[in-house]
Design a protein around this motif. Structure first.
Motif, PDB file in Angstrom:
ATOM      1  N   PHE A 137       0.736  -1.158   0.005  1.00 24.45           N
ATOM      2  CA  PHE A 137      -0.151  -0.169  -0.163  1.00 24.45           C
ATOM      3  C   PHE A 137       0.810   1.207  -0.048  1.00 24.45           C
ATOM      4  O   PHE A 137       0.459   2.270  -0.154  1.00 24.45           O
ATOM      5  N   GLY A 138       2.029   1.061   0.159  1.00 24.04           N
ATOM      6  CA  GLY A 138       2.991   2.267   0.406  1.00 24.04           C
ATOM      7  C   GLY A 138       3.345   2.837  -1.153  1.00 24.04           C
ATOM      8  O   GLY A 138       3.523   2.071  -1.960  1.00 24.04           O
ATOM      9  N   ARG A 139       3.753   3.992  -0.959  1.00 28.35           N
ATOM     10  CA  ARG A 139       4.175   4.665  -2.146  1.00 28.35           C
ATOM     11  C   ARG A 139       5.589   5.174  -1.909  1.00 28.35           C
ATOM     12  O   ARG A 139       6.016   5.378  -0.793  1.00 28.35           O
ATOM     13  N   GLY A 140       6.430   5.121  -2.778  1.00 32.92           N
ATOM     14  CA  GLY A 140       7.722   5.609  -2.911  1.00 32.92           C
ATOM     15  C   GLY A 140       8.648   4.303  -2.678  1.00 32.92           C
ATOM     16  O   GLY A 140       8.152   3.115  -2.660  1.00 32.92           O
ATOM     17  N   PRO A 141       9.917   4.646  -2.333  1.00 28.74           N
ATOM     18  CA  PRO A 141      10.954   3.454  -2.160  1.00 28.74           C
ATOM     19  C   PRO A 141      10.808   2.593  -0.785  1.00 28.74           C
ATOM     20  O   PRO A 141      10.163   3.377   0.126  1.00 28.74           O
ATOM     21  N   THR A 142      11.170   1.536  -0.905  1.00 23.45           N
ATOM     22  CA  THR A 142      11.206   0.845   0.446  1.00 23.45           C
ATOM     23  C   THR A 142      12.675   0.981   0.793  1.00 23.45           C
ATOM     24  O   THR A 142      13.693   0.925   0.241  1.00 23.45           O
ATOM     25  N   LEU A 143      12.718   1.328   2.191  1.00 26.55           N
ATOM     26  CA  LEU A 143      14.060   1.652   2.734  1.00 26.55           C
ATOM     27  C   LEU A 143      14.130   0.916   4.148  1.00 26.55           C
ATOM     28  O   LEU A 143      13.191   0.712   4.923  1.00 26.55           O
ATOM     29  N   THR A 144      15.591   0.386   4.170  1.00 27.89           N
ATOM     30  CA  THR A 144      15.671   0.098   5.625  1.00 27.89           C
ATOM     31  C   THR A 144      16.974   0.592   6.087  1.00 27.89           C
ATOM     32  O   THR A 144      18.020   1.150   5.241  1.00 27.89           O
ATOM     33  N   GLU A 145      17.408   0.595   7.368  1.00 21.63           N
ATOM     34  CA  GLU A 145      18.818   1.020   7.945  1.00 21.63           C
ATOM     35  C   GLU A 145      18.937   0.455   9.188  1.00 21.63           C
ATOM     36  O   GLU A 145      18.035   0.458  10.026  1.00 21.63           O
ATOM     37  N   VAL A 146      20.136   0.138   9.138  1.00 15.54           N
ATOM     38  CA  VAL A 146      20.720  -0.462  10.533  1.00 15.54           C
ATOM     39  C   VAL A 146      21.992   0.239  11.063  1.00 15.54           C
ATOM     40  O   VAL A 146      22.889   0.539  10.063  1.00 15.54           O
TER      41      VAL A 146
END
Length: 146
Positions: free
Chosen positions: A75-84
């Motif tokens: 359902f999200g718009r835009g990029p998928t991001l993760t940060e560790v």
């Protein structure tokens, strides 16, 4: 390696950016509250997705083996991001691994002192195993894998 924080956006159940500051907390208990439906107490609210954020950020796939567009919030718009963000327990070196989809990328950055600027160590189209890269390029920092 000691994980300091994790963050995600448009990843699995998280549409908006969520941050998990876990530095110096010791044992962490994760609780969830389903605010969408009273029929499913805490199912599907993202408790195990916290571990998936860390696994995807570091290895490029979740603990269940999901990767690429399978981790994007539908359902999200835009990029998928993760940060560790993690630190070396024996020294001042801090690492930040950012990984995403739509477009695919991985960026590994270092911070050699608190308050300093992040320095880009590597950027790739998404296929880098971040911990293997760190282990190969920075031998003094032994990466623990179980």
């Amino acid at each position: 390696m000691i994980i300091q924080s994790a963050a995600a956006e448009n990843f699995l159940p998280f549409r908006r950016r969520v941050e998990f500051p876990i530095a110096d907390l010791g044992l962490v208990r994760v609780l969830g509250e389903n605010r969408v439906s009273g029929a499913a107490d805490s199912n599907g609210v993202g408790k195990s997705a916290l571990l998936s954020v860390v696994a995807f950020g570091l290895y490029g796939q979740t603990l269940c083996g999901r990767s690429a567009d399978d981790v994007a919030n539908r359902f999200g718009r835009g990029p998928t991001l993760t940060e560790v963000v993690a630190v070396d327990p024996r020294g001042p070196l801090t690492w930040r691994v950012r990984r995403g989809r739509r477009p695919a990328f991985v960026a590994i950055e270092t911070l050699d002192r608190p308050g300093g600027a992040w320095r880009r160590a590597v950027e790739d189209g998404g296929a880098v195993d971040a911990l293997a890269w760190v282990e190969a390029h920075y031998q003094p920092w032994r990466v623990f894998r179980n």
